[in-house]
Design a protein around this motif. Structure first.
Motif, PDB file in Angstrom:
ATOM      1  N   MET A 133     -50.449  15.557 -29.118  1.00  0.00           N
ATOM      2  CA  MET A 133     -49.631  14.277 -28.772  1.00  0.00           C
ATOM      3  C   MET A 133     -48.617  14.950 -27.847  1.00  0.00           C
ATOM      4  SD  MET A 133     -46.861  12.339 -31.469  1.00  0.00           S
ATOM      5  CE  MET A 133     -48.371  11.501 -31.922  1.00  0.00           C
ATOM      6  N   MET A 134     -48.822  14.241 -26.566  1.00  0.00           N
ATOM      7  CA  MET A 134     -47.989  14.826 -25.363  1.00  0.00           C
ATOM      8  C   MET A 134     -46.672  14.408 -25.609  1.00  0.00           C
ATOM      9  SD  MET A 134     -50.336  13.989 -22.098  1.00  0.00           S
ATOM     10  CE  MET A 134     -51.910  13.358 -22.646  1.00  0.00           C
ATOM     11  N   ASP A 135     -45.565  15.270 -24.913  1.00  0.00           N
ATOM     12  CA  ASP A 135     -44.446  14.881 -24.959  1.00  0.00           C
ATOM     13  C   ASP A 135     -44.125  13.626 -24.002  1.00  0.00           C
ATOM     14  OD1 ASP A 135     -43.543  17.041 -26.640  1.00  0.00           O
ATOM     15  OD2 ASP A 135     -43.462  18.624 -25.019  1.00  0.00           O
ATOM     16  N   THR A 136     -42.884  13.275 -24.071  1.00  0.00           N
ATOM     17  CA  THR A 136     -42.831  12.021 -23.164  1.00  0.00           C
ATOM     18  C   THR A 136     -42.762  12.603 -21.658  1.00  0.00           C
ATOM     19  OG1 THR A 136     -41.492  10.754 -24.730  1.00  0.00           O
ATOM     20  CG2 THR A 136     -41.175  10.129 -22.688  1.00  0.00           C
ATOM     21  N   GLU A 137     -42.055  13.302 -21.571  1.00  0.00           N
ATOM     22  CA  GLU A 137     -41.932  14.157 -20.021  1.00  0.00           C
ATOM     23  C   GLU A 137     -43.337  14.475 -19.607  1.00  0.00           C
ATOM     24  OE1 GLU A 137     -40.866  18.311 -18.291  1.00  0.00           O
ATOM     25  OE2 GLU A 137     -39.540  17.715 -19.467  1.00  0.00           O
ATOM     26  N   ASP A 138     -44.272  14.935 -20.228  1.00  0.00           N
ATOM     27  CA  ASP A 138     -45.716  14.969 -19.667  1.00  0.00           C
ATOM     28  C   ASP A 138     -46.484  13.572 -19.544  1.00  0.00           C
ATOM     29  OD1 ASP A 138     -45.519  17.849 -19.879  1.00  0.00           O
ATOM     30  OD2 ASP A 138     -45.987  17.795 -21.963  1.00  0.00           O
ATOM     31  N   VAL A 139     -46.092  12.558 -20.299  1.00  0.00           N
ATOM     32  CA  VAL A 139     -46.543  11.280 -20.316  1.00  0.00           C
ATOM     33  C   VAL A 139     -46.195  10.766 -18.697  1.00  0.00           C
ATOM     34  CG1 VAL A 139     -47.006   9.011 -20.931  1.00  0.00           C
ATOM     35  CG2 VAL A 139     -47.152  10.838 -22.563  1.00  0.00           C
ATOM     36  N   ILE A 140     -44.996  10.899 -18.493  1.00  0.00           N
ATOM     37  CA  ILE A 140     -44.337  10.495 -17.371  1.00  0.00           C
ATOM     38  C   ILE A 140     -44.867  11.416 -16.117  1.00  0.00           C
ATOM     39  CG2 ILE A 140     -42.121  10.132 -15.877  1.00  0.00           C
ATOM     40  CD1 ILE A 140     -40.876   9.833 -18.898  1.00  0.00           C
ATOM     41  N   ASP A 141     -45.026  12.604 -16.219  1.00  0.00           N
ATOM     42  CA  ASP A 141     -45.460  13.388 -15.347  1.00  0.00           C
ATOM     43  C   ASP A 141     -46.758  13.388 -14.705  1.00  0.00           C
ATOM     44  OD1 ASP A 141     -42.872  14.289 -15.023  1.00  0.00           O
ATOM     45  OD2 ASP A 141     -43.144  16.268 -16.068  1.00  0.00           O
TER      46      ASP A 141
END
Length: 78
Positions: free
Chosen positions: A52-60
Motif C-alpha cells: 500500500m503506497m504512501d500518499t507521497e509516493d502516489v503523488i511522486d
C-alpha cells in the motif's frame, strides 16, 4: 512472471496499451495516462505486489521509471 513483468502488466492493463509501449519514457500526461488512469495504476501495483503506497509516493509517481524506483522502496526487487 518476474517483478518487472508484473509492473509492466499493471501499467499496460491500466492504460490499455501494449506491454511493449511501457518504457521508462512513459510518463504522466501521456495519452491515456491521466488522473483517473493514475489511480487505476496505483491500485494495480498495490494489488500485484501486496503493498500500500504512501500518499507521497502516489503523488511522486510521474513515470514508469519513477514507479520502478518507488516499488523498490517497498522491498520489491525490480
Amino acid at each position: 512472471m518476474g517483478n518487472l513483468e508484473k509492473l509492466i502488466k499493471a501499467f499496460s492493463d491500466a492504460l490499455g496499451i501494449r506491454a511493449e509501449a511501457v518504457t521508462d519514457a512513459l510518463s504522466y500526461g501521456d495519452t491515456p495516462w491521466d488522473s483517473v488512469a493514475h489511480m487505476v495504476i496505483i491500485a494495480a501495483i498495490d494489488s500485484a505486489f501486496g503493498i500500500m503506497m504512501d500518499t507521497e509516493d502516489v503523488i511522486d509517481m510521474s513515470s514508469f521509471a519513477k514507479a520502478k524506483e518507488i516499488v523498490r522502496k517497498y522491498g520489491i526487487d525490480i
